[in-house]
Design a protein around this motif. Structure first.
Motif, PDB file in Angstrom:
ATOM      1  N   ARG A 254      49.707  49.772 102.125  1.00  0.00           N
ATOM      2  CA  ARG A 254      49.497  49.908 103.567  1.00  0.00           C
ATOM      3  C   ARG A 254      48.077  50.383 103.830  1.00  0.00           C
ATOM      4  O   ARG A 254      47.557  51.246 103.121  1.00  0.00           O
ATOM      5  CB  ARG A 254      50.478  50.927 104.153  1.00  0.00           C
ATOM      6  CG  ARG A 254      51.913  50.475 104.139  1.00  0.00           C
ATOM      7  CD  ARG A 254      52.818  51.459 104.873  1.00  0.00           C
ATOM      8  NE  ARG A 254      52.527  52.854 104.579  1.00  0.00           N
ATOM      9  CZ  ARG A 254      53.147  53.594 103.672  1.00  0.00           C
ATOM     10  NH1 ARG A 254      54.123  53.066 102.968  1.00  0.00           N
ATOM     11  NH2 ARG A 254      52.816  54.855 103.487  1.00  0.00           N
ATOM     12  N   HIS A 255      47.490  49.822 104.859  1.00  0.00           N
ATOM     13  CA  HIS A 255      46.185  50.307 105.344  1.00  0.00           C
ATOM     14  C   HIS A 255      46.516  51.268 106.470  1.00  0.00           C
ATOM     15  O   HIS A 255      47.122  50.894 107.464  1.00  0.00           O
ATOM     16  CB  HIS A 255      45.346  49.129 105.844  1.00  0.00           C
ATOM     17  CG  HIS A 255      44.006  49.523 106.343  1.00  0.00           C
ATOM     18  ND1 HIS A 255      43.695  49.542 107.675  1.00  0.00           N
ATOM     19  CD2 HIS A 255      42.897  49.911 105.688  1.00  0.00           C
ATOM     20  CE1 HIS A 255      42.439  49.925 107.815  1.00  0.00           C
ATOM     21  NE2 HIS A 255      41.934  50.161 106.623  1.00  0.00           N
ATOM     22  N   GLU A 256      46.177  52.540 106.275  1.00  0.00           N
ATOM     23  CA  GLU A 256      46.514  53.555 107.258  1.00  0.00           C
ATOM     24  C   GLU A 256      45.370  54.546 107.380  1.00  0.00           C
ATOM     25  O   GLU A 256      44.405  54.490 106.623  1.00  0.00           O
ATOM     26  CB  GLU A 256      47.809  54.270 106.866  1.00  0.00           C
ATOM     27  CG  GLU A 256      47.766  54.912 105.498  1.00  0.00           C
ATOM     28  CD  GLU A 256      49.126  55.407 105.036  1.00  0.00           C
ATOM     29  OE1 GLU A 256      50.155  54.879 105.493  1.00  0.00           O
ATOM     30  OE2 GLU A 256      49.153  56.315 104.199  1.00  0.00           O
ATOM     31  N   SER A 257      45.494  55.426 108.320  1.00  0.00           N
ATOM     32  CA  SER A 257      44.462  56.433 108.542  1.00  0.00           C
ATOM     33  C   SER A 257      45.078  57.819 108.395  1.00  0.00           C
ATOM     34  O   SER A 257      46.150  58.090 108.935  1.00  0.00           O
ATOM     35  CB  SER A 257      43.880  56.258 109.942  1.00  0.00           C
ATOM     36  OG  SER A 257      42.842  57.179 110.151  1.00  0.00           O
ATOM     37  N   THR A 258      44.405  58.672 107.642  1.00  0.00           N
ATOM     38  CA  THR A 258      44.806  60.063 107.483  1.00  0.00           C
ATOM     39  C   THR A 258      43.598  60.924 107.807  1.00  0.00           C
ATOM     40  O   THR A 258      42.518  60.710 107.249  1.00  0.00           O
ATOM     41  CB  THR A 258      45.286  60.340 106.038  1.00  0.00           C
ATOM     42  OG1 THR A 258      46.362  59.459 105.735  1.00  0.00           O
ATOM     43  CG2 THR A 258      45.739  61.772 105.874  1.00  0.00           C
TER      44      THR A 258
ATOM     45  N   SER B 289      46.947  57.196  97.106  1.00  0.00           N
ATOM     46  CA  SER B 289      46.070  56.820  98.221  1.00  0.00           C
ATOM     47  C   SER B 289      44.653  56.634  97.686  1.00  0.00           C
ATOM     48  O   SER B 289      44.109  57.517  97.011  1.00  0.00           O
ATOM     49  CB  SER B 289      46.056  57.898  99.306  1.00  0.00           C
ATOM     50  OG  SER B 289      47.330  58.034  99.880  1.00  0.00           O
TER      51      SER B 289
END
Length: 114
Positions: free
Chosen positions: A35-39, A87
């Motif tokens: 998944r391409h996500e933002s943290t 990640s």
């Protein structure tokens, strides 16, 4: 295109190119479980792997750590009973670089080979 798992990481400085747009879509298609996500406002690639027990999860964590050390590119790893969350992102550019896709593919290869 070169098989991502066979590629090596290239040096990345703070002016390195982020992967975005069409390139992002193309590379994500090569690692469909990720998944391409933002943290904390930083884009990254993340995936959770399942295991039968903590010993297997820890062995996988150590294997990922070995490949990370070889390539000089290091992930965030969360090891728990029965799972490991990995990640990848490039700290210098505060985003996703092609190196992160290379390492995601190498991580998948380790999982399949176990």
């Amino acid at each position: 295109m070169t098989n991502l798992a066979e590629a090596s990481c290239e040096a990345c400085d703070q002016d390195g190119p982020r992967v975005e747009g069409d390139e992002l879509s193309t590379l994500l298609a090569e690692i469909p479980e990720w998944r391409h996500e933002s943290t904390d406002g930083i884009p990254r690639l993340s995936r959770e792997y399942a295991f039968e027990n903590f010993v297997e999860a820890l062995a996988f964590t150590n294997a990922v750590g070995g490949v990370a050390e070889e390539e000089g590119h290091h992930p965030a790893l969360l090891t728990e009973w029965g799972s490991v969350r990995v990640s990848w992102w490039s700290h210098t550019i505060k985003g996703v670089h092609r190196n992160d896709f290379v390492m995601a593919a190498k991580t998948d290869r380790l999982y399949v080979a176990r």
